[in-house]
Design an enzyme around this catalytic site. Structure first.
Site, PDB file in Angstrom:
ATOM      1  N   ARG A   1      76.619  56.593  40.117  1.00 46.62           N
ATOM      2  CA  ARG A   1      76.766  58.067  39.977  1.00 46.62           C
ATOM      3  C   ARG A   1      77.950  58.749  39.031  1.00 46.62           C
ATOM      4  NH1 ARG A   1      79.839  59.642  45.562  1.00 46.62           N
ATOM      5  NH2 ARG A   1      80.935  57.601  45.739  1.00 46.62           N
TER       6      ARG A   1
ATOM      7  N   ASP B   1      85.930  46.564  43.984  1.00 43.79           N
ATOM      8  CA  ASP B   1      85.140  47.975  42.792  1.00 43.79           C
ATOM      9  C   ASP B   1      86.096  49.189  42.782  1.00 43.79           C
ATOM     10  OD1 ASP B   1      83.652  47.794  45.131  1.00 43.79           O
ATOM     11  OD2 ASP B   1      82.752  49.608  44.053  1.00 43.79           O
TER      12      ASP B   1
ATOM     13  N   GLY C   1      72.420  59.504  42.273  1.00 41.76           N
ATOM     14  CA  GLY C   1      73.583  59.621  41.151  1.00 41.76           C
ATOM     15  C   GLY C   1      74.198  61.025  41.199  1.00 41.76           C
TER      16      GLY C   1
HETATM   17  P1  AMP Z   1      81.784  54.033  45.811  1.00 42.44           P
HETATM   18  O1  AMP Z   1      81.541  53.994  47.361  1.00 42.44           O
HETATM   19  O2  AMP Z   1      81.851  55.500  45.504  1.00 42.44           O
HETATM   20  O3  AMP Z   1      82.713  53.164  45.439  1.00 42.44           O
HETATM   21  O4  AMP Z   1      80.574  53.510  45.401  1.00 42.44           O
HETATM   22  C1  AMP Z   1      79.938  52.153  45.640  1.00 42.44           C
HETATM   23  C2  AMP Z   1      78.897  51.864  44.464  1.00 42.44           C
HETATM   24  O5  AMP Z   1      77.585  52.743  44.938  1.00 42.44           O
HETATM   25  C3  AMP Z   1      79.023  52.287  42.989  1.00 42.44           C
HETATM   26  O6  AMP Z   1      78.305  51.318  42.343  1.00 42.44           O
HETATM   27  C4  AMP Z   1      78.521  53.835  42.923  1.00 42.44           C
HETATM   28  O7  AMP Z   1      78.198  54.077  41.508  1.00 42.44           O
HETATM   29  C5  AMP Z   1      77.160  53.684  43.950  1.00 42.44           C
HETATM   30  N1  AMP Z   1      76.914  54.993  44.482  1.00 42.44           N
HETATM   31  C6  AMP Z   1      77.378  55.638  45.331  1.00 42.44           C
HETATM   32  N2  AMP Z   1      76.874  57.020  45.592  1.00 42.44           N
HETATM   33  C7  AMP Z   1      75.936  56.847  44.694  1.00 42.44           C
HETATM   34  C8  AMP Z   1      74.724  57.862  44.539  1.00 42.44           C
HETATM   35  N3  AMP Z   1      74.811  59.133  45.284  1.00 42.44           N
HETATM   36  N4  AMP Z   1      73.866  57.693  43.695  1.00 42.44           N
HETATM   37  C9  AMP Z   1      73.819  56.355  42.957  1.00 42.44           C
HETATM   38  N5  AMP Z   1      74.962  55.628  43.015  1.00 42.44           N
HETATM   39  C10 AMP Z   1      75.520  55.755  44.028  1.00 42.44           C
HETATM   40 MG    MG Z   2      83.856  53.149  43.690  1.00 41.48          MG
END
Ligand code: AMP
Ligand code: MG
Length: 488
Positions: free
Chosen positions: A90, A249, A123
């Site tokens: 996203r 990550d 996203g």
């Molecule tokens: P995060 O928790 O923000 O570190 O995200 C972990 C993974 O999930 C990353 O690869 C993000 O890009 C993906 N991700 C989180 N929320 C979304 C969303 N709404 N749409 C697509 N990918 C997401």
């Molecule tokens: Mg992240």
């Protein structure tokens, strides 16, 4: 008026690590927040460009001149489990801008629509999540914590579904880079040793150029990241910040805090405090953060180890030793932070134990972390009574306070000056959970004023100001446990 000046070194040097992509077209973009000071610091067009022009650029409606948007590939350990394929699901990297002082920054959209890494998700981002990241990242910067910054929030005019419908927005984020431990894990898992070495060279040159001359550059990078993360996590611990999702990550190579999803500041102090709705076992609890940081650094070492050994087999041992000794490095940073918070100028034997003892005594007291350190400074003139209102067992710090006071007296110096120095270290205004939640609810309902007032308070965190008293109060009595959510 300044123009956008992009120089996209990552896409140029490491094309394998990213996929060219475009933001989704927003329905009706409207500029909600714009960070003029940050735009000026970066040499970017400011509000004089016109709100509609900014809204168009910073939402994906109009291409940002010179940008070459890409989605980055990365992997990561999430709650201990390896996922070889995460990536910008996203987010979208617009490119790198060179600031007037020559420093290089990533500009990234968050919430600009699905990418090849989105799996089944949309996203997108809610307006509330974008505002929350803006508020907390800007507060962190004002608290002198290395952090990604927020340039703008643009509402897209769309509704998205998160159990109930919510207005959507795009956040524009600024970072020293978006390289993370997971970038190296991805390279090691999919591309092999040479690609890892190439990425290490790129990262070292970008973030730690003073170390480029070292014989073993992947090892130099591991050492630099270990140092930057020790410093960062010590700073979090000094401010009562709980990141909430320290997956590999979400751990940057630059040493900046990134991804303000489920993070929160402590109200009542406890080492075991968890806010995130999904952290059932307390993996990322407040007091676990240094432990998990080291665990994450082991994952970086694993990804780098073949590249390290390729330069010199014997350096694998140096990498092992560096991580074995990391707790002492972290502790030195934590002690430096604690001395500053407690008004100690000189470094003396026994300071570490004095600081640790304070927290041992506070466990179970529900003492408000932020208020307590301000109260300590007040106690320099008003005596122990200044602390009593902050503690459930009013006498619990009597003995500790006497020791601290004696230690300060022994060092000498003017108490008023010392109190002023402590107040410049211990913030008064932080994004308190109940205030943040209330401001976001009102912003979603269309009234941005409470959010703007809170943003103003927390971006000037140390100096008391007239009329801001309510921002210094702890969570109202009887509030339910504060819960935060990822990926909203
Ligand atoms: P995060 O928790 O923000 O570190 O995200 C972990 C993974 O999930 C990353 O690869 C993000 O890009 C993906 N991700 C989180 N929320 C979304 C969303 N709404 N749409 C697509 N990918 C997401
Ligand atoms: Mg992240």
């Amino acid at each position: 008026m300044p123009l956008w000046s992009f120089d996209n070194s990552l896409a140029r040097a490491l094309g394998d690590f990213c996929v060219p992509w475009q933001a989704a077209t927003p329905r009706e973009p409207r500029l909600v927040l714009f960070n003029d000071a940050l735009a000026a610091r970066l040499g970017l067009p400011g509000r004089v460009a016109g709100e509609d022009a900014l809204a168009g650029w910073l939402s994906g409606r109009d291409p940002v001149p010179g940008s070459e948007p890409v989605a980055l590939a990365y992997a990561g350990h999430q709650f201990g489990h390896f996922n070889p394929q995460l990536g910008d699901g996203r987010a979208l990297l617009l490119g790198e801008v060179l600031a007037p002082d020559g420093l290089r920054f990533d500009l990234q959209f968050k919430g600009s629509g699905a990418t090849p890494f989105s799996r089944s998700a949309d996203g997108k981002s809610t307006l509330a999540a974008a505002l929350r990241e803006y508020l907390i990242s800007e507060a962190m910067a004002a608290l002198r914590v290395p952090s990604t910054r927020s340039l703008a929030v643009v509402a897209t005019g769309e509704g998205i579904w998160r159990e109930t419908p919510h207005p959507a927005a795009v956040l524009t984020r600024v970072a020293a880079s978006h390289l993370r431990i997971g970038s190296f894990e991805w390279a090691a898992a999919h591309k092999g040793r040479d690609a890892v070495a190439q990425l290490a060279d790129y990262a070292l040159e970008r973030h730690y150029p003073e170390r480029m001359h070292q014989a073993n550059r992947p090892l130099a990078l591991l050492d630099a990241v270990a140092e930057a993360q020790a410093r960062l996590v010590a700073r979090w611990m000094a401010l009562g910040f709980v990141h909430g999702v320290m997956n590999t990550d979400n751990v940057t190579i630059s040493g900046e805090t990134i991804d303000y999803g489920p993070c929160a500041f402590l109200d009542g102090y406890s080492d075991r405090q968890v806010f995130s709705s999904i952290d059932h076992h307390g993996r990322y609890a407040f007091g676990q953060q240094p432990v998990v940081c080291r665990w994450n650094l082991y994952k970086l070492a694993s990804a780098l180890i073949e590249a390290i050994a390729e330069v010199d087999q014997a350096d694998s041992e140096a990498a092992r030793l560096l991580l074995e000794q990391w707790p002492a490095r972290y502790e030195a940073h934590w002690l430096r932070e604690m001395r500053a918070k407690l008004g100690l100028v000189e470094a003396r034997d026994g300071d570490l134990e004095l600081a640790q003892e304070l927290f041992t005594r506070l466990e179970g007291q529900q003492a408000d972390f932020t208020r307590l350190f301000r109260a300590l400074a007040v106690s320099l003139s008003d005596g122990y009574g200044a602390l009593e209102g902050e503690l459930s067992d009013r006498g619990v710090l009597v003995e500790w306070h006497a020791r601290w006071y004696a230690r300060l007296a022994d060092e000498g110096g003017d108490p008023a000056e010392r109190a002023a120095r402590m107040d410049a270290e211990n913030p008064l205004y932080i994004p308190r959970n109940h205030l943040t939640d209330a401001a976001l609810t009102e912003a979603e309902a269309g009234d941005l004023a409470p959010f703007l007032a809170l943003l103003d308070a927390v971006t000037h965190p140390f100096e008391p100001r007239e009329g801001l008293d309510r921002y210094t109060h702890g969570a109202p009595q009887g509030s339910p446990r504060h819960v935060t959510y990822c990926g909203t």
